[in-house]
Design a protein around this motif. Structure first.
Motif, PDB file in Angstrom:
ATOM      1  N   THR A   1       1.451-133.927   8.980  1.00  0.00           N
ATOM      2  CA  THR A   1       0.382-134.331   8.469  1.00  0.00           C
ATOM      3  C   THR A   1      -0.373-133.301   7.397  1.00  0.00           C
ATOM      4  O   THR A   1      -1.076-133.403   6.553  1.00  0.00           O
TER       5      THR A   1
ATOM      6  N   TRP B   1      -4.032-139.111   2.501  1.00  0.00           N
ATOM      7  CA  TRP B   1      -4.853-138.493   3.444  1.00  0.00           C
ATOM      8  C   TRP B   1      -5.973-139.604   3.575  1.00  0.00           C
ATOM      9  O   TRP B   1      -6.371-139.644   4.508  1.00  0.00           O
TER      10      TRP B   1
ATOM     11  N   ARG C   1      -8.397-129.185   5.690  1.00  0.00           N
ATOM     12  CA  ARG C   1      -7.934-130.484   6.352  1.00  0.00           C
ATOM     13  C   ARG C   1      -6.986-130.025   7.590  1.00  0.00           C
ATOM     14  O   ARG C   1      -6.995-130.569   8.545  1.00  0.00           O
TER      15      ARG C   1
END
Lengths: 198, 439
Positions: free
Chosen positions: B241, B249, B315
């Motif tokens: 990810t 995302w 992130r």
């Protein structure tokens, strides 16, 4: 794995226990073993309830399974069969809740005489499905966070529950409720020690 | 008598073959324990797409088919085969022998040869291995055979049913992982498959798959708390990810019903070090852009003026902090499970590594040393002056994020101090991650 395989409600009579209602989740067993596994769960539930005193709780470890049993003072008993990872405390809270609900719905008068076909308590499979996720189930019963004062007795093997001189092998051999097929299944499992099948 | 027996065995093998070739949707095989043949009936059963073989005949059938295969198929070269089996008989024997005992690489290799000679169909091979795995979910040879078939499939780019292929493969992995806890082979097969797909499907589809697998592994992880193979797969999913595109995302965040940023901020606000005067409240932090947030968490003037990709860094921290809270929750609920603590080690290792990377530090002989900036290759002159080596570490130790993480771990270890694993976790952080003086 966190999994519940079976939920059984029983009545502990003077000499033997009778099944009032039962639900099983046998998806993870191979097709040909399912009927035997179910017979064994019933057999083990009965055997253990018969050997548990009134108003006491036990958790019995057997192979890769865990049998949680609670017999109330009024002889109503609940058994939850799970694997090791299922938290004991949660399991016992759930049994308590299940038995409360059961006694609220089914009148005391028919406990002694009733059996699986006559007793109307159709929600058991739903309980079984709901209990698969102990976290969610625990949240539902948060109020009962501390279990009543009854202590849970832990046993490492089913042998510890049996009375002196009793052997599981003999009980299986003598039992009328197990089919020929299941007895053969039990013997093979004993021989190959089914928990390590690599 | 011997002839009679052989005739019976051959009949059984034939029966198995008939079931195998007539029932398309067979999904399970098992040996049913029946001690004697008291019914004088064929021991081959087929009920609801499950194939069963009664146990009394297994020994004879296996002995027969195994000896015939080994003797007559010139596996042993010194024995010149007088009689060559035709492919039909060969296949029958192979099927039966492998169903009973799938750990025979020689026979799997024979099957591969047959596939190459076009005597066997690839899709039927996938079905057969699935059947084998339904009884022996840990059989590595069967997985290897699948990998071989899939490899030739994927390299040839000639499949138009990619989606169903992916679904079947993942469902086989689900099935085997569920049947047998700690099934290393199943999880490594899944990992191999996802990696293999990278070259075969479009990037967008790949990202969708990453998201799907991430969510799947989260569900699985919360129900199989002592299965480290699955935790390892989860770590693979987490790493996947990191590289999601902006568009993916968005889908990723929407697919989960939690707000990553909120989780991160919540962790921060609850663990701000006491001696630090922080002006920012949670409300303020919500309005921060990624760049500001990174500046706030890891404020530090780089000696070079390279730009940091704050969005992706932010992130990564969000994902890892979410994983940390998830892990704490699981540890609180399921006590005394080692593998979850090991997973926690992974999470912290990732976070710390990422911070090192951000500050351009690396551990050398137990001391943090600055390396040259990986973008512009400026080497810090101070590096050579051994006296100020400590100061490199200081910029890390002073950063808000580092202090928050340390405080969070400390309080968690304190909370779980009845668990022996918590003590070991503390030791790990102190001795392996080198945080001895800081905890």
């Amino acid at each position: 794995m966190v999994k519940v395989y079976g939920l059984v409600v029983l009545y502990k009579g003077v000499t033997s226990a009778t099944i009032l209602k039962a639900a099983y989740d046998l998806q993870s067993f191979s097709f040909f073993q399912r009927s035997s596994v179910q017979e064994f769960m019933t057999f083990v539930s009965k055997t253990i309830v018969e050997r548990t005193h009134q108003a006491s709780r036990q958790s019995v470890k057997e192979g890769e399974y865990m049998v949680q049993v609670y017999v109330r003072a009024d002889n109503l008993a609940g058994v939850l069969i799970s694997d090791h990872e299922y938290p004991n405390r949660v399991a016992h809270t759930l049994i308590t809740k299940l038995l409360d609900d059961f006694s609220a719905k089914v009148p005391v008068a028919i406990w002694q005489t009733g059996d699986e076909t006559t007793i109307d308590f159709p929600v058991l499979p739903q309980y079984l499905a709901k209990y698969q996720n102990p976290k969610e189930a625990d949240a539902l019963t948060k109020i009962q966070n501390d279990l009543d004062e009854t202590k849970i007795i832990l046993h490492d093997t089913i042998k510890a529950v049996l009375e002196r001189g009793e052997k599981l092998d003999d009980l299986v051999e003598k039992s009328n409720s197990l089919s020929m097929h299941s007895k053969a299944f039990y013997k093979t499992a004993r021989k190959t020690n089914s928990c390590c099948n690599f | 008598m011997a002839d009679e027996k052989q005739a019976l065995v051959e009949k059984i093998i034939k029966d198995v073959h008939i079931v195998l070739s007539n029932t398309a949707e067979l999904y399970a095989f098992d040996i049913v324990p029946v001690e004697t043949n008291f019914r004088n009936k064929s021991p081959v059963m087929c009920i609801e797409n499950c194939l069963g073989l009664e146990s009394w005949c297994v020994k004879q059938v296996y002995l027969h088919s195994y000896t015939v295969l080994m003797d007559k198929m010139c596996f042993k070269t010194q024995r010149k085969s007088r009689q060559v089996l035709d492919s039909e008989t060969l296949l029958r024997l192979l099927n039966v022998t492998l169903l009973i005992n799938p750990d025979l690489s020689v026979l799997w290799n024979k099957r591969r040869e047959m596939v190459q000679e076009l005597l066997l169909d690839k899709s039927s091979e996938l079905k057969f291995t699935r059947l084998v795995l339904s009884r022996k979910p840990k059989c590595n040879d069967a997985f290897a055979h699948r990998r071989w078939i899939l490899g030739t499939y994927l390299n040839s780019h000639q499949i138009n049913t990619m989606e169903s292929l992916i679904n079947t493969e993942l469902s086989v992995c689900d099935l085997t992982a569920d049947k047998c806890p700690n099934n290393y082979h199943s999880w490594s097969h899944r990992l191999w498959f996802i990696n293999k797909l990278r070259n075969s499907i479009k990037q967008d589809d790949m990202h969708t798959l990453y998201i799907k697998e991430y969510n799947f592994s989260e569900r699985w992880m919360s129900k199989h708390v002592s299965d480290f193979s699955c935790f390892h797969y989860r770590q693979f999913c987490i790493k996947n990810t990191y590289n999601l595109s902006n568009l993916s995302w968005k889908t990723f965040e929407n697919s989960l019903d939690i707000n990553f940023r909120k989780v991160l901020l919540c962790l921060l606000v609850n663990n701000f070090p006491k001696d630090m005067i922080i002006q920012a409240s949670e409300q303020d932090l919500v309005s921060y852009s990624e760049e500001n947030l990174i500046q706030f968490l890891l404020s530090y003037n780089n000696s070079c003026s390279c730009n940091v990709d704050s969005v992706s860094l932010c992130r990564k921290f969000e994902i890892l902090c979410y994983e940390l809270t998830l892990n704490s929750e699981l540890l609180r609920f399921y006590k005394h499970h080692e593998s979850m603590w090991y997973h926690r080690r992974f999470i912290l290792h990732e976070i710390i590594e990422m911070m090192y990377d951000h500050f351009g530090l690396f551990r050398h002989n137990g001391v943090l040393v600055r390396k040259s900036c990986k973008y512009c290759k400026t080497t810090d002159l101070r590096q050579k002056q051994a006296k100020i080596i400590r100061s490199h570490g200081d910029c890390l130790y002073k950063s808000v994020l580092f202090q928050v993480i340390i405080k969070h771990e400390k309080s968690f270890i304190q909370e779980r101090n009845d668990d022996n694993h918590a003590v070991r976790h503390e030791k790990y952080l102190k001795l392996i991650q080198g945080l001895n003086n800081l905890m």
